[in-house]
Motif scaffolding. Sequence first.
Motif, PDB file in Angstrom:
ATOM      1  N   ASN A  69       0.842  -1.196   0.000  1.00 27.29           N
ATOM      2  CA  ASN A  69       0.000   0.000   0.000  1.00 27.29           C
ATOM      3  C   ASN A  69       0.874   1.241   0.000  1.00 27.29           C
ATOM      4  O   ASN A  69       1.832   1.338   0.754  1.00 27.29           O
ATOM      5  CB  ASN A  69      -0.897   0.022   1.232  1.00 27.29           C
ATOM      6  CG  ASN A  69      -2.000  -0.985   1.083  1.00 27.29           C
ATOM      7  OD1 ASN A  69      -2.225  -1.522  -0.013  1.00 27.29           O
ATOM      8  ND2 ASN A  69      -2.673  -1.271   2.176  1.00 27.29           N
ATOM      9  N   ILE A  76      -9.869   5.310  -2.202  1.00 28.79           N
ATOM     10  CA  ILE A  76      -9.082   4.550  -3.165  1.00 28.79           C
ATOM     11  C   ILE A  76      -7.676   4.337  -2.641  1.00 28.79           C
ATOM     12  O   ILE A  76      -6.974   5.281  -2.286  1.00 28.79           O
ATOM     13  CB  ILE A  76      -9.061   5.277  -4.520  1.00 28.79           C
ATOM     14  CG1 ILE A  76     -10.476   5.348  -5.058  1.00 28.79           C
ATOM     15  CG2 ILE A  76      -8.145   4.551  -5.479  1.00 28.79           C
ATOM     16  CD1 ILE A  76     -10.683   6.435  -6.042  1.00 28.79           C
ATOM     17  N   GLN A  77      -7.323   3.073  -2.583  1.00 28.73           N
ATOM     18  CA  GLN A  77      -6.003   2.726  -2.083  1.00 28.73           C
ATOM     19  C   GLN A  77      -5.026   2.705  -3.252  1.00 28.73           C
ATOM     20  O   GLN A  77      -5.247   2.011  -4.245  1.00 28.73           O
ATOM     21  CB  GLN A  77      -6.059   1.343  -1.424  1.00 28.73           C
ATOM     22  CG  GLN A  77      -4.756   0.859  -0.890  1.00 28.73           C
ATOM     23  CD  GLN A  77      -4.350   1.639   0.353  1.00 28.73           C
ATOM     24  OE1 GLN A  77      -5.103   1.765   1.299  1.00 28.73           O
ATOM     25  NE2 GLN A  77      -3.133   2.175   0.324  1.00 28.73           N
ATOM     26  N   PHE A  78      -3.992   3.478  -3.131  1.00 30.87           N
ATOM     27  CA  PHE A  78      -2.954   3.422  -4.144  1.00 30.87           C
ATOM     28  C   PHE A  78      -1.874   2.470  -3.681  1.00 30.87           C
ATOM     29  O   PHE A  78      -1.490   2.476  -2.525  1.00 30.87           O
ATOM     30  CB  PHE A  78      -2.349   4.804  -4.392  1.00 30.87           C
ATOM     31  CG  PHE A  78      -3.174   5.615  -5.317  1.00 30.87           C
ATOM     32  CD1 PHE A  78      -4.325   6.233  -4.857  1.00 30.87           C
ATOM     33  CD2 PHE A  78      -2.834   5.765  -6.640  1.00 30.87           C
ATOM     34  CE1 PHE A  78      -5.108   6.987  -5.696  1.00 30.87           C
ATOM     35  CE2 PHE A  78      -3.612   6.515  -7.491  1.00 30.87           C
ATOM     36  CZ  PHE A  78      -4.750   7.132  -7.019  1.00 30.87           C
ATOM     37  N   THR A  79      -1.405   1.684  -4.632  1.00 30.14           N
ATOM     38  CA  THR A  79      -0.362   0.735  -4.269  1.00 30.14           C
ATOM     39  C   THR A  79       0.903   1.078  -5.030  1.00 30.14           C
ATOM     40  O   THR A  79       0.882   1.763  -6.043  1.00 30.14           O
ATOM     41  CB  THR A  79      -0.781  -0.684  -4.633  1.00 30.14           C
ATOM     42  OG1 THR A  79      -1.100  -0.695  -6.021  1.00 30.14           O
ATOM     43  CG2 THR A  79      -1.977  -1.117  -3.830  1.00 30.14           C
ATOM     44  N   ASN A 138       2.491   0.242 -11.613  1.00 34.10           N
ATOM     45  CA  ASN A 138       1.313   1.068 -11.810  1.00 34.10           C
ATOM     46  C   ASN A 138       1.644   2.354 -12.525  1.00 34.10           C
ATOM     47  O   ASN A 138       2.769   2.826 -12.551  1.00 34.10           O
ATOM     48  CB  ASN A 138       0.517   1.200 -10.512  1.00 34.10           C
ATOM     49  CG  ASN A 138       0.787   2.426  -9.719  1.00 34.10           C
ATOM     50  OD1 ASN A 138       1.057   3.487 -10.260  1.00 34.10           O
ATOM     51  ND2 ASN A 138       0.736   2.287  -8.415  1.00 34.10           N
ATOM     52  N   PHE A 192      -7.822   6.578 -14.717  1.00 33.90           N
ATOM     53  CA  PHE A 192      -8.186   6.569 -13.305  1.00 33.90           C
ATOM     54  C   PHE A 192      -9.660   6.896 -13.138  1.00 33.90           C
ATOM     55  O   PHE A 192     -10.375   6.285 -12.345  1.00 33.90           O
ATOM     56  CB  PHE A 192      -7.337   7.583 -12.553  1.00 33.90           C
ATOM     57  CG  PHE A 192      -7.623   7.607 -11.087  1.00 33.90           C
ATOM     58  CD1 PHE A 192      -7.100   6.630 -10.254  1.00 33.90           C
ATOM     59  CD2 PHE A 192      -8.423   8.587 -10.532  1.00 33.90           C
ATOM     60  CE1 PHE A 192      -7.369   6.636  -8.912  1.00 33.90           C
ATOM     61  CE2 PHE A 192      -8.698   8.596  -9.193  1.00 33.90           C
ATOM     62  CZ  PHE A 192      -8.168   7.618  -8.363  1.00 33.90           C
ATOM     63  N   HIS A 196     -10.693   3.728 -11.567  1.00 32.81           N
ATOM     64  CA  HIS A 196     -10.312   3.963 -10.178  1.00 32.81           C
ATOM     65  C   HIS A 196      -9.136   3.130  -9.736  1.00 32.81           C
ATOM     66  O   HIS A 196      -9.009   2.787  -8.566  1.00 32.81           O
ATOM     67  CB  HIS A 196     -11.493   3.736  -9.240  1.00 32.81           C
ATOM     68  CG  HIS A 196     -12.570   4.732  -9.472  1.00 32.81           C
ATOM     69  ND1 HIS A 196     -12.355   6.092  -9.400  1.00 32.81           N
ATOM     70  CD2 HIS A 196     -13.866   4.590  -9.813  1.00 32.81           C
ATOM     71  CE1 HIS A 196     -13.460   6.723  -9.671  1.00 32.81           C
ATOM     72  NE2 HIS A 196     -14.406   5.842  -9.952  1.00 32.81           N
ATOM     73  N   THR A 197      -8.318   2.776 -10.645  1.00 33.73           N
ATOM     74  CA  THR A 197      -7.076   2.126 -10.253  1.00 33.73           C
ATOM     75  C   THR A 197      -6.068   2.426 -11.337  1.00 33.73           C
ATOM     76  O   THR A 197      -6.432   2.762 -12.468  1.00 33.73           O
ATOM     77  CB  THR A 197      -7.238   0.613 -10.095  1.00 33.73           C
ATOM     78  OG1 THR A 197      -5.975   0.062  -9.746  1.00 33.73           O
ATOM     79  CG2 THR A 197      -7.717  -0.035 -11.380  1.00 33.73           C
ATOM     80  N   ASP A 199      -3.272   0.271 -11.463  1.00 29.49           N
ATOM     81  CA  ASP A 199      -2.428  -0.913 -11.440  1.00 29.49           C
ATOM     82  C   ASP A 199      -2.422  -1.546 -12.826  1.00 29.49           C
ATOM     83  O   ASP A 199      -3.461  -1.915 -13.368  1.00 29.49           O
ATOM     84  CB  ASP A 199      -2.990  -1.885 -10.395  1.00 29.49           C
ATOM     85  CG  ASP A 199      -2.033  -3.014 -10.161  1.00 29.49           C
ATOM     86  OD1 ASP A 199      -1.529  -3.565 -11.158  1.00 29.49           O
ATOM     87  OD2 ASP A 199      -1.789  -3.333  -8.989  1.00 29.49           O
ATOM     88  N   ILE A 202      -3.848  -5.148 -13.058  1.00 24.38           N
ATOM     89  CA  ILE A 202      -5.298  -5.191 -12.927  1.00 24.38           C
ATOM     90  C   ILE A 202      -5.961  -4.616 -14.180  1.00 24.38           C
ATOM     91  O   ILE A 202      -6.955  -5.126 -14.677  1.00 24.38           O
ATOM     92  CB  ILE A 202      -5.756  -4.408 -11.693  1.00 24.38           C
ATOM     93  CG1 ILE A 202      -5.244  -5.086 -10.425  1.00 24.38           C
ATOM     94  CG2 ILE A 202      -7.272  -4.295 -11.645  1.00 24.38           C
ATOM     95  CD1 ILE A 202      -5.534  -4.349  -9.167  1.00 24.38           C
TER      96      ILE A 202
END
Lengths: 679, 101, 494, 177, 531
Positions: A69, A76-79, A138, A192, A196-197, A199, A202
Motif C-alpha cells: 500500500n 481509493i487505495q494506491f499501491t 502502476n 483513473f 479507479h485504479t 495498477d 489489474i
Amino acid sequence: MAGLEFSGFAALLSIVLILLPLLSFIIIIFGKKGGGGNLALANISIAFILSIYLVSLIWNKAPVHYQLNWFLIGEIQFTAGVLLNNLSLLMISLVSGISVLVHIYSRSYMKNDPNIHRYWAYLGLFCFSMLALSISDNLLLIYLFWELVGFSSFLLIGFWFTKHEASQAAKKAFVMNRIGDIGFLLGIMIIFSQFHTLDISILFGEDGLFNASVIKDNLWIFGTQQISEIWLTIAGIGFFMGAMAKSAQFPLHTWLPDAMEGPTSVSSLIHAATMVAAGVFLIARVYPVFDPFVLNMMVFIGAITAFMAATIALTQNNIKRILAYSTISQLGFMVMAMGIGAYSQSIFHLTTHAFFKCLLFLAAGSIIHQLHHYRDKIGLDFDYQDIRMMGGLRKSMPLTFWAMCLASAALIGLPFTSAYLSKDAIIVSAFEWAENRNALSQILPYLMVLTSWLTVFYISRLLFKVFFVKSNLLSLEQVQEIKDPSKKMTYVLVVLAFFCLFLVFSVNPFSSENSWIMNVFPSFNIQKNELFHSIIPIILTFGTLVLIVLSYSLYVKRDNFNGFGKGIFYRFSKREWYLNELYSLVFIANVEKLSKISYWFDQKVIDALVLKSAFLVRLLSLISSWIDKNLIDGLVNATGSLAKLIGRLAKKTQSGKLQQYLTTMLLLLISFFILTYFL
Amino acid sequence: MIPLSHFLIIGACLFSIGLYAVLTKKNAIQVLIGIEFMINAAILNFVAFGKYDKINGGGQMFALFAIVLAAAGVAVALAIILNVYKHFKTIDPSKIDNLRN
Amino acid sequence: MVEFIPFISSSINDTLASLAYLESEIVLVAGFLLVIIIDLFFSKKLPQMSFGLSMAIVLIVLTQNFTLLNLNPQVLFGGMIVLDHLSVLFKILFCLVSLIFLLFIRFNKSLQEHGKGTGDLYAILLAVHLGMNLMVMSSNLLMLFLSIEMVSLGSYLMVGYISKDSKQSEASLKYVLFGSVASAIMLYGISLLYGFTGSLYLQGPSFIAGLQNLPQLPLVLSLTLVFVGIAFKLSAFPLHFWVPDVYQGAPSPVTAFLSTGPKIAGFAVLIKFLILLQAIGIASNAIFTVLAMIAILSMVLGNFAAIWQNNSKRMLAYSSIGHTGFMFMALFVLPGQGYKALIFYMFIYVIMNMAAFLILDEIEDQTAKQNIDEYSGLGKQLSILMICFVIVLVSLTGLPPTAGFTAKFFVFSTALDAYNSSGSSVILIMIIVAALSTLISLFYYFKIPLNAYLRESTDTEIKASISPKTYLSAFLAFLLLLLIVFPSLIEQFL
Amino acid sequence: MNAEQVIFYFFAALLLLSALIVVTSRNLVRSIFLFFVTLFSLAAIYVFALADFIALTQVVLYAGGVLVLMLFAFMLSNKELLNAMEPAKRVFKVKHYVGIFISLAFLFILLQIFTERDFSQLEWIKSGSPISKNENTIHLIGIQSMTFYLLPFEILSVFLMMALVGAAHLARKDKKI
Amino acid sequence: MLSFLIFLPLIAALLILILPNRIQNQFKYITLGVSLIQFILSLFIYFNFNSSPINAGINKESQFQWVEKLSWIRLDLGTIGKLEIDYFLGIDGISMPFLILSALVTFVATLASWEIKTKLKAYFSLFLLLNTAVIGVFCALDFFLFYIFYELMLLPLYFLIGIWGGVKREYAAIKFFLYTLFGSVFMLLVIIGLYFSVSDPVNGNHTFNMILMMDPANYADGSIFSALADNNLFGMSARLLAFIVLFIAFSIKVPIVPLHTWLPDAHVEAPTPVSIILAGLLLKVGGYGIIRICFSIFPDAAMQSAWWIGLIGVISILYGALNALAQTDLKRLIAYSSVSHMGFVLLGIASSTSEGISGAMLQMISHGALSAMLFFLVGMIYERVHDREIANFSGLAEIMPQFTAFVMIAFFASLGLPGFSAFMAEAFSLIGAFNSEQVNGLLPRWMAVLASVGILLGAAYFLWTLQRMFFGPTQLKGGDDWLSKLKDVNMREKIALVPLAILALALGIFPSLLFDKMNASILAFVQLILN
C-alpha cells in the motif's frame, strides 16, 4: 504460500536492484569531488547480475507481481509495487547490461573531467529511474520514474552546463518531454477516472478491467461508469504523446539531436539504447488502451519519423547528430511496428537496436575522444565531431573501425546481424499489414523500404567519410598519430559488437520467427504471408548491397562529393526540415508573445483597474471634499441659477464662511421639508 | 381677547427676521441680535402658550429660564467677539475664515 | 394660589428624597465652587491644587456612579430627571472623559503656559460635567435645554479659553455663533412642542398624547428643529460644518473633549427622543430611514473629506464626523433592548479618540509638527508614542487586535439585527456604506504610520523625552489591547 | 376692536417694524437702539399673554442687561467697531437673496402650521386651567420655582456662575503679558 | 497545547520588546528558539494525531482534537438571544498539516531574517506577532476568533513590508493592506449575518461557532442565511451572495486572477523572510479559509459556483504561468508562479472530489515549503549582490554549485517533477478535476485538460530561468565584485533549506505521510459539501 514467498523474494531482489544505482547516486553526490567511479560500476554490476538472476528465475514463467500500500486517497487505495514479467525483465537486463558497459567505457572516456563525480551520480540516478520505470506496476509510478528519467537526462545533457548549447539542449529536452508528459498524465487521468485504479496488471492483464470495458453507442462503459468514447481515444493519444516525446517521434523529436551536447557515453546509453526506448516500452505496457484510430496514428507518425529522420541524417556533418537522427529513424520503425500490431517485432528491434546503436555511439565516442585529445595535443582548433574533419581513420583505429562496421551492418540490416532479423521482420509485417488495407496504407511498406535504403546511404556516408576518405584538415601523417583508444574502451566495443550478431537472438540467421524474443511476445492483427517473408528480405538485402556500392563510389571514389548539391532538398534535409525554425516561429515566439501580452494585460488592465478604482475613490473623495468645501457655492449657484436673470452676482458669494455653513444647513433642512411635504 | 395664533404668527415673523439677520449680517453683534430675535420668538411662544398652563407653569418658567440663559449666552458671546476683534480687527464673520480646508 | 398648597409639602419631601440620588451632582457642584475659591486664593502658592481637587472630585463621582449601577429607574424631582441604568452608564463615561481630559489639561504645554492660569478651566469642566450628567438624566424639556445650554456655553468657553492667537478666537467665534443659532432653533422647536402638548415632561402621557394628535407637518417640524440642537452636539450631518474648523482651532485637550463628552451626551438626548418617537408611534421605518440617511451622509462626508486633510487635527475632526455616522448605526435597536453596542462603542471611542488627540498633542509639543506629511521618520524618534499611535489608529479603523474592532463588530451586529427584523434596504445600504467607509478610513488613518515609519526623516534628530502624556497614551493604548481580550471588563456593566 | 386689541396690534406692528429695521440697518448703534424698542414691544406683548413678571424680566434683563452689555462691548473696544459696518454701496448680494429665501421659507412653513389649525382648540388648552387676569403670576412663579423647578433653578445658578467665571476669564487681561 | 503554540511567539514578542536594545543581536536567537519549539510541538501534535474516521472533525465538534473551549464574550445584544463568542480552538485533518507548515516556514523565515540589519527589536516582535496570528487562524474554530487572527495578520505584514521592504515598499504595503482589507470588511458583515442565523442547539444562544454554522439544522427559520428560507439580497440568493463575499475575501489571499495584483508587488518589495511567510503561509490561509469556511458553511452555494471557481482556477494557472514567463525579475517570476500554483488549489477544491481536495491540500503544503525555499534562495542572491534581474546573471552554477543544486531542487520540485510533493499535488488536483464530471458533475473535463498545460508552462519558465541564470558561461553584471560576493551556501542557509527540501521530497515519495492524516477529514468534508 510458496508462491508468495517467491514473489516476495523476487520483488525484494528487484527492489535491491533498482536501489543500488540510487545508492550510488546519493553517496556520490554527497561524496567528494572526482570520485565515485568504482562505486557506481560496482553497484551497476551487481544490479546487472541480479537482473540476470531474475531473468533466470522468472523468464517465461508466471509474472511476479508484488505490491504494498502506498497511500490512501478518499476511498481509493494506491499501491506501489513491482511487476516482473517478460517485458520488464527484458528491459532491466537490457538497461543494466548496457549500463555496465557504458560505465566501464565512461571510466576512460570521462577520466579527466573535473566534475566526474556528478557524472557518476547522474548516471546512477538515471539507471535507478530507468530500471524502476521498467518494473513499476502502476501507471502513477511509471509516470513518476518516467519524468525522473527525463530529469536525469536533463542533468546529463546539461552536464557541461557552462556550454551554452548544452544548457539550451537540456532545457529543450525537458520541455519537449513535458509536452508528452502532459499527454501521459491526461491518459492516467482518464484511466483513473474510468477504473479507479492505476495498477497495470489489474488494468491490462488477461482478464483485466480493460478487457471488461466495452464500447457501445459511442460510450465507453465500464460497470456503472460511462464516458464518451472519444475519451478512450484521447487517453490513447495521451499515452502515445508521452511515448512520442520520449522516443523522439515527429513532431516532438527535435530535442534528441540537440541532446547530443551531452557526453557521448551518455548519448549512447540514454539517447540511443535505453531511455528513448522507454516510449516504445510504454506503448507496450499500455497496449490495450490504443484503439484503432490511435494505432493508425502511430503507424503514420512512426513512418513519417523514420523517413524524415533518415532524410535529415543524409546531410548532417556532426557524427553524433547523424547517429541521433538514425536513432530517431529506428525509433520510428519501432513505433510504426507497434502501430501495425507487430508488437513482438517492435520489441525485438528495440533490443537489437539498443546494442548496435550503443555500439555506434561508443565507437563514435572513441573517435571523438581520440580526436579531442589529438586536438589538444597539437593545439589546433577544429570541431572534433565533424565528419568532414575526420577521414582515413580506418588504418589508425582499426578496432573502432571494425566495430563500427559491424554496428552499421546491423543498422542497415545486412544478413547475419541481429537487426537483419528484427528490422526485416518489421518491414515484412508492414507488408502483411498493408495487404488487406486501402490504397493509402499501401504506401507504408514502400516508404519503409525506402527509409531502410536511405539508412544505408547515410550510414555508409558516415563510415566512408570517417574511415576512408582523406581528412579535410589533417594530413595523413597526422591521422596516423591517432590511435585506438585505451583497452577498456575497446573491450566494451568488442562486447557490444558481439551482441550485434544474429546468434545472440536466434539460431537461424535468416528468420526471426524463432528468435527467443519473438517467441515470448505476442503480435496482433497481422496475417502471416509467407511470400513476404521470403521475398522481402532478399530484395532489401540486394538493394542495400547496391546502395553500399553506390555510396562507396560516390564518397570514396569521388573526392569532393558533397552529397546532393545544394538544392532545395539538400537544404531541407540539412536544416532538419526547418522544424526548429518552425517551432520557434510558431510556438516559442508565440508563447513568449502571449506571455508578454498577458503580462502587459496584468500590468495595464487588471492592475490598472484596481488603480482606477483607487482613482475613483480618490475622485469621489475629491468631489465630496469639494462639496464639503464649496457646497455653499454649489447650492448658491444652483439657487443663483434659478435667478439667473440677475446674473453673475452668484460668483461673488464666496465671502463668508460661518454664514455659508448656516445657510447650507438651513437650506438642507428646508429642502428636506419641501421634499417631504410640498412635493 | 387676543387669539393665540396671533401671538404665534408674530413669533414666527420675529423668528424669520432673526434668521435673516443671522444669515446675512456682516457684523457679529448683529448676528448675535438675530439670534436673540430667534430666542425671543421662542420665548413669545412659551409665554403665549403658558397662559393656558397655570398648574405647571411650564411656559412662563421656561420663558424666564430662557431669558436668563440667553443673557448669559450673550455675555459669553460678546467676550468672545471682543477677543476676535483683538486678533482680527474686524468682527465680520465672513472675513474670519483662516480655518478652512 | 390655594390649589398649590397640597403640592408643596409633597414636593419638598420629594426633593429631599431625590437629593439622595444626586450625590454625584452635589459633589460636582461643591467641587465647582471649591475650585473657583481655591483658584482665587491659592493659585499662586499651589498652582496644581485645583487640578488635584478636580481629579479627586471626578474620582469620587466615578465611584459614586458605580454604586448606582444596579439601580432601578428612579423618577426624581417630580419627573424633572430620571436616573436609570443607561444614564448611569453615560455618567460613568463622562467620568472617564473628564479624567482623561483633566490629565490632558494638566500636561498640555500651551494650557499650562497660559498666562491666566488653568483654574477656571477646571471649574468650567466640572460645570460642564454636571451639565452632561443632567443632560442624560433629564426628562423634562426645560431641564434638558438648560443642561444642553450649560454644556454648550462651557464648551464655548473652553474653545476660546486661551485665545492667544487668531486661530483659537476664530474657532470660538464660529463655535459660539453656530452653537447659539442651533440652540435658538432648538428652543423654538421646544416651544412648539410645549405649545402643542402643554407639557414639558418628555415621557409624560399628556406629552405623548398631545403629539399623537398632531398633524404631520407641525410634528415633524418641531421635532426637526429640536433635532438641529441635538445634531449640533453630535456633529452629525448636516450640522457638522463647524467641526473641522473648531476642532482645528481649539486647544488639543478641548478638541479631544468636544469630540467625546458633548457628543456622547448628545447621543443620550437623541436616545430619549427616539424612545419618545417610538412611544408616539410614528412609523419607525420613517425615522429609521431618516436616521440611516444621516448616518450614511455623515460617514461618507466625514471619511471622504478626511482623506484630503493634511492637518492631523482636522483629519481627526472629519473622522469623528464619520464616527458619529457610525454610532448612528447602533441606534437601530428595537424598543426595550438597551443600547449596549452603542455604549460599548462609546467607551472604546472615548479611549481611542482621547488617546489620538493626546498623541497628536504630544507630537506637537515635542516637535511642533501638526501636519501629517511632516511626520516622516517620527516612528524612530518617538518610538513608544508612535507605537501607541498605531494601536490607536488601528482601533479607530476598527481592526483587530484592538477593542475598536470589537466595538465596531457590536455595532455592525446591532445594525444587521435591525435589518434582519425590519428588512429595510436603507439600513442595508447604510451597513454597506459603513463597511466601505472602514476601508476608506484606512487611507487616511494609515497616512500617519506610513509617514512615521515608512519614510525617512528629513530633518535632524529630535531628542525625544518620555512625558506623562506618553505614559497616559500608552496606558490608553494598552487598554485598547486589553479590551479585545477581556471585553467583559466593560460588558459586565452594560 | 377694543382698546386692548388696538394696543396689542400697535405693539405687534412696532415690534416687527423695529425688528426689521434692526436687521436691515447698516448702522450698529441705530440697530442696537431699535433693538431696545423691539424688546420693549415684546415685553408689552407678554403682558397681553398675562405674563407680567416675564415682561418685567424681559425689560430688566434684556434692555438693562444685554443691551447695556452690547453697548459696553463696543464702547470698551475700539471705536472702529462702529466703522466696521459694511459699506453702503451694494444694496443686495446673492447672500441676501438666499437669506431672504430661507427666512421666507421658514416663515411660510410656520405660517402654514399656525394658520391651518386653530391651536386654541388643542385638547390641553381646552381642558386646562388658564391663568385668569387677576391672578398674581409672581406668586405662581415663586411657588413653582421652589417646588417643581427647584432643581433647574439651582442648576441655573451654577450655570450663571460658570458663565461669569468663563466670561471674566475671556475678558480679563493676561497677567503675564 | 494549541494556545501555547499560538501565544508562545506573542510572549516572546513581548519579551523582546522589554529587553534592552543593547542585546538586539540576540533577538534572532530568541525567535529561532521559539520557532524551533513550535516546530517540535507541531511534530508532537502530528505524531499524536488520531486519523481515524471517528476523529474526522470538519462538522462534528466532538471529533476535533486538542480542543480548547472557553466562553469568552457573552453579550445580550439582539432580540433573539445572547451573543456567544468562545475562545474555541481545535484541529482536524484539514488544519493540522498547516500547523506543521507554519512552524517549519516560520523557522526558515527566521533563518532568513539574519539579513535584517535595522530596527531589530521592532522587526522581531512584529515577526512573532505575525506568527501568532497565522497559527491562530489555523486553530480557531470560532468565527470571531478566526477573524481576529485573520485581521491580525495584516498589521505586522503592513509594517514588515513597509519598513523593511524594497524601493516601492510604501506602495506595496498599502496595496496589500487595502486589497486584503477590502475582502475582510465584507467578510465581517457575512460573519454577523451568520451569527444572526445560527443558534446553538444546546442553549439557543446565537453563536459564532463555525462548526455549528455548518449544520443547516442550526439555522433559525427565516433568518438571512437559512437554507430553507432562501432569502434574496439584491436579487440574489443570500447564501450565494454570502458565499461570494467570503470567497472573494479568501481568494484575494490565495490569490486568484484577477485579484492577484497585490501579490507580485508585495512579494517583490517585501524582505526575504516576509516573502517567505507571505508565500508560504499567507496564501494558504486563503485556501484554508475556502475549505474551512466557504465550502463548509455554504456547501449549496459552493456547488452552484463550483464551475466558476474551477474556471478561475484554470485561468489562474495559465495566466500566472504566462506572466511568470514574461518576468525579468527573479522574485517577480516566483511570485507569479505562486499565482499559477495556487490555481491548482482552487481547481482541486472546486472539483469537490476526495482526490481533488487531497491534491489541493497537498499542493498548499507543498507550495508552502517550496515557495519558502524559492524565496529564500532568491533572498540569498539578493542579500549577496542586491540584484535579482535574471539577465544580470549567467553561469552561477559554476561559482555556486551547492546553491545551484538547491535551486534545481526547488525549481524542479515546483515544476512538478515526480518524486516531489508538487507533482503528487498537481496530479491529484487534476485527477480530481477530471473525475469531477463523472463523480458529481461539477467541473467539465476540459478544465483539467487545459490546466495540465500549466504544468508545461511551469517547466518552461523555471527551466528557462535555470538555463539563463545558472548555466552557460559565468557572466555577471557586477563583474569581479559580484564574483567575490557570491559565496556558496553557508551553514545557516543549509539548515534552512534542507528541511524544506526534505519535506518536499518526503511528501512526494510518501504522500501517505499527509494523506493518511487527513483522509478521514477529507472524506467527511466531501460528504458534507455534497449533501
